[in-house]
Design a protein around this motif. Structure first.
Motif, short mmCIF file in Angstrom:
data_model
loop_
_atom_site.label_atom_id
_atom_site.label_comp_id
_atom_site.label_asym_id
_atom_site.label_seq_id
_atom_site.Cartn_x
_atom_site.Cartn_y
_atom_site.Cartn_z
N VAL A 11 2.18 4.57 -9.40
CA VAL A 11 0.64 4.25 -10.03
C VAL A 11 0.00 3.60 -7.93
O VAL A 11 -0.80 3.87 -7.33
N TYR A 44 -8.11 4.93 -13.53
CA TYR A 44 -7.95 4.26 -12.21
C TYR A 44 -8.76 4.13 -10.92
O TYR A 44 -9.23 3.22 -9.51
N CYS A 55 6.39 -9.09 -18.01
CA CYS A 55 7.20 -7.56 -17.61
C CYS A 55 9.07 -7.65 -17.90
O CYS A 55 9.60 -7.42 -17.51
N LEU A 114 1.83 4.28 -18.13
CA LEU A 114 1.44 3.70 -17.18
C LEU A 114 0.92 4.91 -16.12
O LEU A 114 -0.06 4.74 -15.45
N ASN A 115 2.53 5.44 -15.83
CA ASN A 115 2.29 6.47 -14.63
C ASN A 115 1.67 7.82 -15.04
O ASN A 115 1.75 8.53 -14.60
N ILE A 141 5.06 0.81 -12.19
CA ILE A 141 3.81 1.00 -11.50
C ILE A 141 3.92 1.26 -9.95
O ILE A 141 3.10 1.15 -9.50
N LEU A 171 -0.60 -5.57 -5.41
CA LEU A 171 -0.19 -5.55 -7.31
C LEU A 171 0.16 -7.36 -7.56
O LEU A 171 1.03 -8.34 -6.34
N GLN A 210 5.87 0.94 -21.07
CA GLN A 210 5.22 -0.26 -20.04
C GLN A 210 6.23 -0.46 -18.84
O GLN A 210 6.04 -1.58 -18.58
N PHE A 266 -3.52 -4.42 -8.69
CA PHE A 266 -3.37 -3.62 -10.09
C PHE A 266 -2.60 -5.30 -10.51
O PHE A 266 -2.11 -5.92 -9.65
N ALA A 291 3.01 -4.65 -19.01
CA ALA A 291 4.26 -4.63 -18.63
C ALA A 291 5.39 -4.97 -19.34
O ALA A 291 5.09 -6.28 -18.85
N THR A 305 -0.80 -7.80 -13.45
CA THR A 305 0.30 -7.15 -14.85
C THR A 305 0.19 -8.30 -15.69
O THR A 305 0.13 -9.87 -15.45
#
Length: 287
Positions: free
Chosen positions: A182, A148, A197, A139-140, A179, A214, A174, A191, A162, A193
């Motif tokens: 990000v 993004y 998670c 993700l990052n 996050i 988020l 994930q 963003f 995630a 999810t």
């Protein structure tokens, strides 16, 4: 009577099951266990009972029937399949277009597709499944950053899986902690999810407290299994951050979801935000 009688519903994870279309080939090609490759009808079947078997030549009618049955006014559907494109054109008051899943292994192809789908369909978001990319991209990771940036440019959110992946693939890409990077680098990115998670849902709550843009959606979870940390957060400081999402027809029937739903211990004032107001704000929908 239910706690949410009369409240309209926006489902941010719904779709269609087309006859003759293998929507999971991109996952099974990277799994290694026999069940995933040869036996499961969907890659995380071990987690679900009663996976809908609704492959049909008229998938839009099937989904609309289920939506009407359970009071779902609007469903967000992917433009990756022809059925989604046809649904958005034929029923623009019922279906909201989501861009095809992003592929950080094809950055320019993804950016061009995002632009094309935005111009052609008016997509309101895109989706990401990091554990399903091949090879996997976190993700990052740097490959995700142009995507993004494009979301910020188009002013649309990204809905990203995630937590531990359901399919039997590696999940480190994930991890919820990624996050944080990000959101630091893209403070204007919205963003959301997907898929729980877990087991880091408490970390997700901490990050939602930290980052204004988020959010958390409840996709792929029957309501009886919504994490306690998420329900508690919705009932306290997070009423504006938790968004309803189902998983029909991928893994859950709407009958199952809405049999469980009345028993979720949300406060009365949380229900309208959870079921439609937060989604409408994030997706910039009227109503």
């Amino acid at each position: 009577m239910t706690p949410y009688d009369g409240i309209p519903i926006v489902d941010t994870h719904i779709g269609f099951r087309e006859a003759g279309y293998d929507e999971y080939a991109f996952i099974t090609r990277q799994t290694k266990d026999r069940e995933s490759r040869d036996e499961f009808s969907m890659p995380a079947q071990y987690m679900f009972t009663g996976v809908p078997d609704l492959a049909t030549d008229d998938p839009i009618s099937v989904t609309l029937h289920e939506m009407d049955k359970h009071g779902i006014e609007i469903g967000m559907v992917s433009m990756a399949k022809e059925s989604g494109q046809r649904a958005v054109r034929a029923f623009p008051d019922r279906f909201v277009p989501q861009g095809s899943a992003v592929d950080p292994n094809d950055i320019m192809g993804t950016l061009n597709r995002m632009t094309r789908e935005y111009e052609e369909f008016g997509i309101r978001s895109v989706s990401s499944f990091a554990a399903g990319t091949f090879p996997q991209v976190a993700l990052n990771a740097p490959q995700m950053y142009p995507i993004y940036a494009k979301c910020v440019e188009l002013d649309i959110p990204i809905f990203a899986c995630a937590g531990i992946a359901g399919p039997r693939v590696k999940s480190s890409v994930q991890h919820v902690e990624l996050i944080d990077d990000v959101m630091f680098d893209f403070p204007d990115l919205v963003f959301v999810t997907r898929h729980g998670c877990e087991p880091w849902e408490e970390l997700a709550v901490k990050l939602m407290l930290k980052w204004p843009n988020l959010y958390y959606s409840t996709s792929a979870f029957a309501p009886k299994h919504y994490p306690k940390a998420i329900v508690d957060y919705a009932n306290t400081r997070g009423a504006d951050k938790i968004i309803y999402a189902g998983y029909f027809p991928a893994g859950l029937t709407l009958d199952r979801i809405f049999t469980d739903m009345p028993h979720v211990p949300f406060k009365d004032e949380v229900w309208p935000k959870f079921l439609h107001e937060n989604a409408r704000r994030v997706l910039k929908l009227k109503g």
